[in-house]
Design an enzyme around this catalytic site. Structure first.
Site, PDB file in Angstrom:
ATOM      1  N   TYR A  23       0.760  -1.339   0.004  1.00 37.79           N
ATOM      2  CA  TYR A  23       0.052  -0.112  -0.009  1.00 37.79           C
ATOM      3  C   TYR A  23       0.758   1.333  -0.057  1.00 37.79           C
ATOM      4  CZ  TYR A  23      -4.169  -2.606   0.399  1.00 37.79           C
ATOM      5  OH  TYR A  23      -5.488  -3.431   0.422  1.00 37.79           O
ATOM      6  N   ASP A  62     -15.358 -16.323   2.751  1.00 38.25           N
ATOM      7  CA  ASP A  62     -15.236 -15.177   2.662  1.00 38.25           C
ATOM      8  C   ASP A  62     -14.667 -14.588   1.340  1.00 38.25           C
ATOM      9  OD1 ASP A  62     -12.825 -15.084   3.743  1.00 38.25           O
ATOM     10  OD2 ASP A  62     -13.044 -13.746   5.174  1.00 38.25           O
TER      11      ASP A  62
END
Length: 217
Positions: A47, A86
């Site tokens: 990031y 998920d």
């Protein structure tokens, strides 16, 4: 009631995939499969500098998700024991296509195709989506340190990538039902009625019977 062997909950970062998968697991007594995120040693660096760390990050996710699905297939799906996850491994293509340089993506795709050639497909996909504002609010609320450096532009692009991918997925996989829920209109974490509505829609689909559990293309 017949149960689907493999439900995958998908959608962009922050939409609430894990929360919904946990709730479905408890409600329908499905085994819960959660993706590995925090354990990725490259994610914080990614990031901060996507171009520098994207290949390492995506390869870590691919290998770990492959191993998880291998184990789940062996221990549950082959025995027709229901699983809710998920994520599904097809998300790797969404992220890799967004983050990797063209030459890296070609190499990555070759590896992905080899690893997933006999992976189980989901019998049903739950696709969660929401506006950028809602995603940012939910990401801020959960407070993951490495996500603080995520740009709004990146998240917006990723949401658009998901929309396009799921549109194509429904066209190319007509035998796999996709249930879509708008996170701007539903807050299944705070509102029990919203969660009940999702359960009801899912239950209606489950009542229709077991769908084929094939392999990835």
């Amino acid at each position: 009631m017949e149960k689907l062997p493999f439900i995958a909950v998908e959608g962009p970062i922050g939409i609430g995939k894990t929360s919904l998968a946990k709730a479905i697991s408890q409600q329908f007594q499905f085994h819960l499969l959660k993706e590995i995120v925090d354990e990725n040693p490259f994610l914080g660096k990614f990031y901060k500098n996507i171009e520098e760390w994207s290949f390492q990050t995506e390869m870590f996710f691919l290998c770990n998700r492959y191993k998880q699905l291998e184990d789940i297939n062996r221990d549950y799906l082959q025995h027709q024991l229901p699983v809710v996850s998920d994520y599904h491994i097809f998300k790797n293509i969404i992220f890799a296509k967004r983050n990797l340089q063209e030459q890296e993506y070609r190499k990555y795709l070759q590896i992905y195709n080899i690893l997933t050639s006999d992976m189980p497909q989901p019998s049903l996909v739950i696709y969660l989506h929401a506006s950028l504002e809602t995603l940012l609010q939910r990401i801020a609320k959960r407070g993951r340190e490495f996500e603080k450096n995520m740009s709004e532009e990146y998240l917006q692009q990723l949401s658009a990538d998901y929309e396009l991918f799921m549109e194509q997925f429904e066209q190319t996989h007509p035998n796999i039902p996709v249930l879509q829920f708008n996170g701007d209109q539903l807050d299944f974490v705070k509102n029990k009625q919203d969660l009940h509505d999702i359960f009801q829609k899912l239950d209606q689909t489950l009542q229709k019977g077991v769908f084929s559990n094939g392999t990835s293309q």
